[in-house]
Write an enzyme that holds these catalytic residues in place. Structure first.
Site, mmCIF file in Angstrom:
data_model
loop_
_atom_site.group_PDB
_atom_site.id
_atom_site.type_symbol
_atom_site.label_atom_id
_atom_site.label_comp_id
_atom_site.label_asym_id
_atom_site.label_seq_id
_atom_site.Cartn_x
_atom_site.Cartn_y
_atom_site.Cartn_z
ATOM 1 N N TYR A 44 0.853 -1.224 0.112
ATOM 2 C CA TYR A 44 -0.039 0.171 0.063
ATOM 3 C C TYR A 44 0.765 1.181 -0.136
ATOM 4 C CZ TYR A 44 -4.512 -2.010 0.635
ATOM 5 O OH TYR A 44 -5.819 -2.765 0.577
ATOM 6 N N GLY A 45 2.003 1.153 0.594
ATOM 7 C CA GLY A 45 3.007 2.385 0.633
ATOM 8 C C GLY A 45 3.496 2.900 -0.522
ATOM 9 N N CYS A 76 -3.757 -2.092 9.263
ATOM 10 C CA CYS A 76 -3.107 -1.559 8.598
ATOM 11 C C CYS A 76 -3.086 -0.162 8.843
ATOM 12 C CB CYS A 76 -3.253 -1.816 6.964
ATOM 13 S SG CYS A 76 -2.310 -0.691 5.815
ATOM 14 N N CYS A 187 4.038 -0.701 11.178
ATOM 15 C CA CYS A 187 3.380 -1.681 10.291
ATOM 16 C C CYS A 187 3.371 -2.539 11.023
ATOM 17 C CB CYS A 187 4.659 -1.574 9.097
ATOM 18 S SG CYS A 187 3.870 -2.603 7.628
ATOM 19 N N THR A 188 2.138 -3.429 10.805
ATOM 20 C CA THR A 188 1.563 -4.485 11.302
ATOM 21 C C THR A 188 2.475 -5.659 10.940
ATOM 22 O OG1 THR A 188 -0.232 -4.788 9.771
ATOM 23 C CG2 THR A 188 -0.528 -3.982 12.058
#
Length: 276
Positions: A44-45, A76, A187-188
């Site tokens: 996603y980043g 997230c 970040c998970t």
């Protein structure tokens, strides 16, 4: 929704939410868990804010319409920050998000120098300033955006070898500032790398994984909902998606399917996304 039969959907771009799912399972052992991994959108980043919000809304709207969960856990940081408000305005069900545990880091730091290890997208977003102003308790924040750690976490999940030296190279300034004594994971995905992170850091620090705190919030909401349910309501059967992982990307290979099964999700189904 009752404590004994809450139907909870965990969402992430990949395997980052598995730590949260494991904590929920321990806190609410009778709850039904399903998992949506937007593997076609990972990482996603790499997306712009606008594209990411559109992506998350599209994926979850289709997942919610198909699965009808009682609650969705957005495991997230980036998706929580950008899309949570829009999701809550569109759907009449609880959404639990996660943010970097800076308040926790500030509460345990003796040196008042805390670190944040996150993706570049998280580090670059202005909400970190607001978080520190609200929860920083006079601490100095040293934030580093790691470009490859989420990918390394996915590799570990698949059973691939990740070297401590590779993880050490991702620590940036956090490995260079001797006064940092607590590092918040932003970040998970990074919780899966804790053994590597502990070896890679040149000195002992407290590594703070938000997974348990996110799960506690989900459990509180489920328990509250159960307490307000009609006293004579009967437990529901588990939905057809119990212990199922839904992915948006390529069909996972056998090794990946086995890895998901080992994490409590032995069933797999594709989640077809019309447009995102």
């Amino acid at each position: 929704m009752r404590k004994t039969d809450a139907h909870i959907l965990v969402f992430d771009s990949g395997i980052g939410g598995l730590g949260v799912a494991d904590c929920i399972r321990r806190m609410l052992p009778a709850a039904t868990l399903g998992y949506v991994a937007d593997t076609a959108g990972f990482p996603y980043g790499a997306m712009s804010d606008e594209a990411l919000v559109t992506r998350v809304l599209t994926v979850l709207e289709q997942a919610i319409a198909r699965l009808r969960p009682d609650m969705v856990v957005i495991a997230c940081n980036t998706a929580s920050t950008l899309a949570l408000s829009a999701l809550r305005s569109r759907h009449d069900l609880p959404f639990i998000g996660c943010v970097p545990p800076l308040k926790w880091a500030a509460s345990v730091s003796a040196t008042r120098q805390i670190g944040l290890l996150a993706t570049p997208a998280t580090v670059d977003r202005p909400y970190l300033t607001a978080l520190m102003q609200e929860h920083g308790q006079g601490c100095t924040l040293h934030a580093h955006g790691a470009r490859h750690l989420a990918g390394y976490a996915e590799a570990v999940f698949r059973g691939e070898t990740v070297l401590v030296e590779a993880v050490r190279a991702e620590l940036g300034i956090l490995g260079m500032i001797p006064d940092i004594d607590a590092v918040a994971l932003g970040c998970t995905h990074y919780g899966r790398l804790l053994p590597w992170l502990r070896q890679a850091m040149p000195r002992p620090v407290a590594w703070l994984d938000p997974a348990e705190a996110v799960a506690r919030q989900a459990a509180r909401i489920a328990i509250t909902a159960a307490a307000t349910a009609a006293p004579d309501s009967l437990p529901r059967a588990a939905p057809c998606w119990a212990q199922t992982v839904f992915t948006t990307g390529a069909v996972p290979d056998e090794a990946t399917r086995q890895a998901w099964a080992a994490e409590g999700f032995p069933e797999w189904q594709p989640l077809e996304i019309a447009s995102a």
